[in-house]
Write a protein that holds these residues in place. Structure first.
Motif, PDB file in Angstrom:
ATOM      1  N   VAL A 192      -8.630   1.782   4.234  1.00 40.63           N
ATOM      2  CA  VAL A 192      -9.022   3.187   4.171  1.00 40.63           C
ATOM      3  C   VAL A 192      -8.459   3.876   5.402  1.00 40.63           C
ATOM      4  O   VAL A 192      -8.292   3.239   6.441  1.00 40.63           O
ATOM      5  CB  VAL A 192     -10.573   3.299   4.176  1.00 40.63           C
ATOM      6  CG1 VAL A 192     -11.017   4.735   3.941  1.00 40.63           C
ATOM      7  CG2 VAL A 192     -11.189   2.372   3.147  1.00 40.63           C
ATOM      8  N   TRP A 193      -8.140   5.146   5.294  1.00 36.37           N
ATOM      9  CA  TRP A 193      -7.641   5.864   6.462  1.00 36.37           C
ATOM     10  C   TRP A 193      -8.185   7.291   6.486  1.00 36.37           C
ATOM     11  O   TRP A 193      -8.980   7.683   5.622  1.00 36.37           O
ATOM     12  CB  TRP A 193      -6.105   5.866   6.468  1.00 36.37           C
ATOM     13  CG  TRP A 193      -5.508   6.241   5.159  1.00 36.37           C
ATOM     14  CD1 TRP A 193      -5.232   7.506   4.710  1.00 36.37           C
ATOM     15  CD2 TRP A 193      -5.105   5.340   4.113  1.00 36.37           C
ATOM     16  NE1 TRP A 193      -4.703   7.446   3.453  1.00 36.37           N
ATOM     17  CE2 TRP A 193      -4.597   6.139   3.058  1.00 36.37           C
ATOM     18  CE3 TRP A 193      -5.122   3.945   3.950  1.00 36.37           C
ATOM     19  CZ2 TRP A 193      -4.124   5.580   1.867  1.00 36.37           C
ATOM     20  CZ3 TRP A 193      -4.645   3.406   2.766  1.00 36.37           C
ATOM     21  CH2 TRP A 193      -4.156   4.211   1.741  1.00 36.37           C
ATOM     22  N   GLY A 194      -7.758   8.050   7.498  1.00 38.61           N
ATOM     23  CA  GLY A 194      -8.203   9.429   7.624  1.00 38.61           C
ATOM     24  C   GLY A 194      -7.493  10.086   8.792  1.00 38.61           C
ATOM     25  O   GLY A 194      -6.791   9.416   9.551  1.00 38.61           O
ATOM     26  N   PRO A 211      -7.441   8.849   0.408  1.00 35.11           N
ATOM     27  CA  PRO A 211      -7.294   8.064   1.641  1.00 35.11           C
ATOM     28  C   PRO A 211      -7.805   6.630   1.549  1.00 35.11           C
ATOM     29  O   PRO A 211      -8.563   6.177   2.408  1.00 35.11           O
ATOM     30  CB  PRO A 211      -8.096   8.896   2.653  1.00 35.11           C
ATOM     31  CG  PRO A 211      -9.157   9.549   1.822  1.00 35.11           C
ATOM     32  CD  PRO A 211      -8.544   9.816   0.487  1.00 35.11           C
ATOM     33  N   ALA A 212      -7.404   5.902   0.500  1.00 34.90           N
ATOM     34  CA  ALA A 212      -7.809   4.492   0.374  1.00 34.90           C
ATOM     35  C   ALA A 212      -6.954   3.808  -0.671  1.00 34.90           C
ATOM     36  O   ALA A 212      -6.465   4.441  -1.610  1.00 34.90           O
ATOM     37  CB  ALA A 212      -9.286   4.394  -0.035  1.00 34.90           C
ATOM     38  N   ALA A 213      -6.802   2.503  -0.504  1.00 37.01           N
ATOM     39  CA  ALA A 213      -6.132   1.675  -1.509  1.00 37.01           C
ATOM     40  C   ALA A 213      -6.865   0.343  -1.579  1.00 37.01           C
ATOM     41  O   ALA A 213      -7.475  -0.097  -0.596  1.00 37.01           O
ATOM     42  CB  ALA A 213      -4.671   1.439  -1.133  1.00 37.01           C
ATOM     43  N   LEU A 214      -6.806  -0.272  -2.754  1.00 39.65           N
ATOM     44  CA  LEU A 214      -7.382  -1.605  -2.934  1.00 39.65           C
ATOM     45  C   LEU A 214      -6.241  -2.607  -2.959  1.00 39.65           C
ATOM     46  O   LEU A 214      -5.370  -2.535  -3.842  1.00 39.65           O
ATOM     47  CB  LEU A 214      -8.160  -1.666  -4.254  1.00 39.65           C
ATOM     48  CG  LEU A 214      -9.235  -0.584  -4.455  1.00 39.65           C
ATOM     49  CD1 LEU A 214      -9.853  -0.710  -5.849  1.00 39.65           C
ATOM     50  CD2 LEU A 214     -10.309  -0.684  -3.384  1.00 39.65           C
ATOM     51  N   VAL A 215      -6.211  -3.511  -1.999  1.00 40.86           N
ATOM     52  CA  VAL A 215      -5.171  -4.541  -1.993  1.00 40.86           C
ATOM     53  C   VAL A 215      -5.597  -5.651  -2.971  1.00 40.86           C
ATOM     54  O   VAL A 215      -6.669  -6.253  -2.808  1.00 40.86           O
ATOM     55  CB  VAL A 215      -4.944  -5.099  -0.580  1.00 40.86           C
ATOM     56  CG1 VAL A 215      -3.904  -6.220  -0.611  1.00 40.86           C
ATOM     57  CG2 VAL A 215      -4.488  -3.981   0.357  1.00 40.86           C
ATOM     58  N   ALA A 216      -4.784  -5.887  -3.978  1.00 33.87           N
ATOM     59  CA  ALA A 216      -5.116  -6.825  -5.056  1.00 33.87           C
ATOM     60  C   ALA A 216      -5.530  -8.189  -4.509  1.00 33.87           C
ATOM     61  O   ALA A 216      -4.827  -8.771  -3.682  1.00 33.87           O
ATOM     62  CB  ALA A 216      -3.909  -6.996  -5.993  1.00 33.87           C
ATOM     63  N   ILE A 231       0.849  -1.205   0.000  1.00 33.17           N
ATOM     64  CA  ILE A 231       0.000   0.000   0.000  1.00 33.17           C
ATOM     65  C   ILE A 231       0.876   1.243   0.000  1.00 33.17           C
ATOM     66  O   ILE A 231       0.681   2.174  -0.789  1.00 33.17           O
ATOM     67  CB  ILE A 231      -0.946   0.010   1.227  1.00 33.17           C
ATOM     68  CG1 ILE A 231      -1.941  -1.154   1.152  1.00 33.17           C
ATOM     69  CG2 ILE A 231      -1.695   1.344   1.314  1.00 33.17           C
ATOM     70  CD1 ILE A 231      -2.814  -1.316   2.396  1.00 33.17           C
ATOM     71  N   VAL A 232       1.867   1.243   0.883  1.00 31.37           N
ATOM     72  CA  VAL A 232       2.770   2.403   0.965  1.00 31.37           C
ATOM     73  C   VAL A 232       3.471   2.615  -0.381  1.00 31.37           C
ATOM     74  O   VAL A 232       3.560   3.750  -0.878  1.00 31.37           O
ATOM     75  CB  VAL A 232       3.788   2.200   2.103  1.00 31.37           C
ATOM     76  CG1 VAL A 232       4.834   3.316   2.102  1.00 31.37           C
ATOM     77  CG2 VAL A 232       3.065   2.139   3.456  1.00 31.37           C
ATOM     78  N   GLU A 233       3.924   1.531  -0.985  1.00 33.18           N
ATOM     79  CA  GLU A 233       4.541   1.602  -2.324  1.00 33.18           C
ATOM     80  C   GLU A 233       3.636   2.305  -3.327  1.00 33.18           C
ATOM     81  O   GLU A 233       4.084   3.099  -4.145  1.00 33.18           O
ATOM     82  CB  GLU A 233       4.745   0.170  -2.835  1.00 33.18           C
ATOM     83  CG  GLU A 233       6.174  -0.309  -2.917  1.00 33.18           C
ATOM     84  CD  GLU A 233       6.204  -1.703  -3.528  1.00 33.18           C
ATOM     85  OE1 GLU A 233       6.422  -2.654  -2.753  1.00 33.18           O
ATOM     86  OE2 GLU A 233       5.976  -1.843  -4.759  1.00 33.18           O
ATOM     87  N   ALA A 234       2.337   1.975  -3.282  1.00 38.66           N
ATOM     88  CA  ALA A 234       1.382   2.512  -4.259  1.00 38.66           C
ATOM     89  C   ALA A 234       1.191   4.017  -4.082  1.00 38.66           C
ATOM     90  O   ALA A 234       0.640   4.677  -4.968  1.00 38.66           O
ATOM     91  CB  ALA A 234       0.042   1.788  -4.146  1.00 38.66           C
TER      92      ALA A 234
END
Lengths: 230, 230, 230, 230
Positions: free
Chosen positions: D173-175, D162-167, D149-152
């Motif tokens: 999600v964060w905030g 404030p969100a990423a989809l893990v494949a 996630i951090v890489e992305a």
């Protein structure tokens, strides 16, 4: 007196959009106009629906000049104003983020008349606006949103097809009355849902015939309407 | 006496279509026939479901001649009449705008038998009618809607496949009784929903085999039915 | 005594499939086995769920010989028996018509592992059976339905992937206990729903890696399970 | 004192994800951090939501060292820790299996900004992570999930999107606060649902313009925010 009634009606229309599932959170807004005085009542900006009273409704004239209000109007006010100025037969404007109408707006896909439910309420294709230019967005975004809707109806009667999909945004719907505008917003969502599904399984299907479109539209509209007990 | 019972049954069938989510607003209508007297009871036009009583049901004969009624019949009456005249084994007709059956009608896509639920109730493909001609629409729209349904069943037993999708419009469903017609309308919607989804992910999938279709249909229909406790 | 408990558990599992929305009308059936006595309890045929009591559950042995019952067993009994005979680690079998699992069965589309929810409960692809031959359908339809499920698991451990999609029909699910079988049926529906949607927007997407599949499956199964407070 | 408040807030956020339909069974987890003390509160592993109290929340530091807890933390703890260490502006992390966000993660399909709802909350594309390598999965699966996630977000501000989809897994999600993270998780699901539908009917549709994206994002974020009554 008239303004009190208008505020109450506008509040009711806003609450109806929530009750019918067309609006989530504080998205969406409804307004109504009293054509005699040229005054408009519109939802305030960012007030939760459950706290809204008639007194929250914001009054202004057709140029957006406020009338003794305690609240800021919906951030979409200038779009409503542009529609009231250009479409003089309309008495109410509603903006929702109803699911399938918004999906078609995001897909930038007009809703062609595929069935008789569409024809009962919309006498032809429901258009998608063109995209706004960067300059329009930066200088007069909300008013320009109204302008591109008006553009999409050049040469057409906006009461025959009382809705437009703003590209990348969502639907604006109108009507002669607040009650009709709410009904049009509900039917739009149903029609958008059916069109999305029909076109997904049959991308090449064309619109219903002009004869069928006219037959159903005139069944519920105009001097020869035959539906109901009257 | 018989008419009172028929009116009550027709009201119940109309209310059942609403309760099962097959009908919205005042769309949709159900009728039943007493074959001995040749009299039909049908929903009135445009009366809200929540206000409907047995007395609102409209009585007429197979040619549509009214019998001492205070209300106007459903605007779809002539379609119902065409079906009762052509399909003499049927005792009830229902028209809904149920979501997926209407979507398939708008997509003009017949519902091929893809599974055993289909086969349990419909012994083959559920057809889409041809489009009406402009002349049919302009001169005898509602009756012609019945005619194209009848056309679609030329050479077939309408009780083996008790439903048709009217192109660009929606489903008409029938049965030997009002109760069966309501059940058929519910199963049609379920079958249409599954077919829409199955064909969207697997457009090339074909129907189940004739053997499987026959096996399931005969399990619940005919002299050799084996389902249940009887 | 054991049979009374089994009947109660089988009733509960049947009611759970309805409560979780996996079964409509009288479709669907659950059974359980007491491996010590070799006796099975299964839902009766065509009895409405709301009227069902433990006494309605039908007892028989692994060859389907009834034990002093007042009711006819589910018409799918022979499929359950075939699974109990072939898969000796299973303690319960459930047949549902849950929406998306049935859609995938009708689309004849196996459910490949696309995500970690799949991997948490199913250690690999959920297979679709081959179609039955006309002869199988005509002579021993229900038992043959069990046979083609067993065929689809040749060389595989049926407890690692406790479900199969019967082509053109729907899902059969199992588990070591009735409780596990109900949970597997619920997860199957969720996994089928997600697979349908993911494959519709990304038809070329492949399964998750073997490493990820193993990691998640072993997290909740086997000696090294790490999930929860124990 | 601060920890008691944090535990209560984390419990509330976990319950909110269930109430808003973003989480089923015991899937999903929310955590919050007190940046002054560097302490984190997170949901326990496998405790049913209906039994959860503030005392179940597990406290640890940024390296995962527990603080006097009776319960095991969520099995996803190391992913949360990786995000707190890398994204120093965030105050809360939520992992859900909400339907459409998970579908897009399984489809490995980023969510491009197709509409103004997206732009109101996410200032650009919501990325999909790369797949983990077998070695990452086998040796440090949960922490590596945080790392990808951090890489992305290399070179991007994680608070702007404030969100990423893990494949093959689902959304994180964060905030800045737990309240914002819950809202972001709700909007993500709505945006994912609309994107799935819009892209299914119009696969070639592109994102909204940079001007429109900026206009809507800045309407609700930053010094020049204009939305609401303040």
């Amino acid at each position: 007196m008239i303004l009190d009634a208008l505020k109450a009606d506008v509040l009711n229309a806003n609450l109806a959009t929530v009750r019918h599932g067309l609006v989530k959170a504080t998205f969406g807004n409804a307004s109504g106009i009293d054509r005699d005085s040229g005054l408009i009542a519109i939802k305030p900006s960012g007030v939760p629906y459950e706290e809204m009273t008639p007194e929250h409704m914001v009054i202004c004239d057709l140029d957006g000049r406020p009338r003794d209000n305690r609240f800021r109007p919906s951030s979409d006010l200038d779009t409503h104003l542009a529609l009231y100025r250009a479409f003089d037969g309309i008495g109410a404007v509603i903006h929702t983020h109803s699911t399938f109408a918004t999906i078609m707006a995001q897909a930038q896909h007009p809703i062609i008349p595929l069935g008789t439910t569409h024809a009962d309420y919309f006498h032809g294709e429901i258009p998608v606006t063109r995209n706004l230019t960067p300059q329009e967005i930066e200088t007069r975004y909300v008013a320009a949103t109204g302008d591109v809707i008006v553009e999409a109806f050049a040469g057409r009667d906006p009461l025959e097809v009382p809705a437009a999909l703003v590209a990348g945004h969502g639907p604006f719907v109108w009507g002669e009355t607040l009650e009709m505008a709410v009904l049009n917003a509900m039917i739009l969502e149903e029609v958008a849902k059916m069109a999305w599904h029909a076109l997904t399984i049959a991308p090449a299907v064309g619109p219903i015939s002009k004869s069928l479109l006219d037959r159903h539209y005139s069944r519920k509209h105009g001097a020869n309407a035959t539906y109901g007990q009257n």
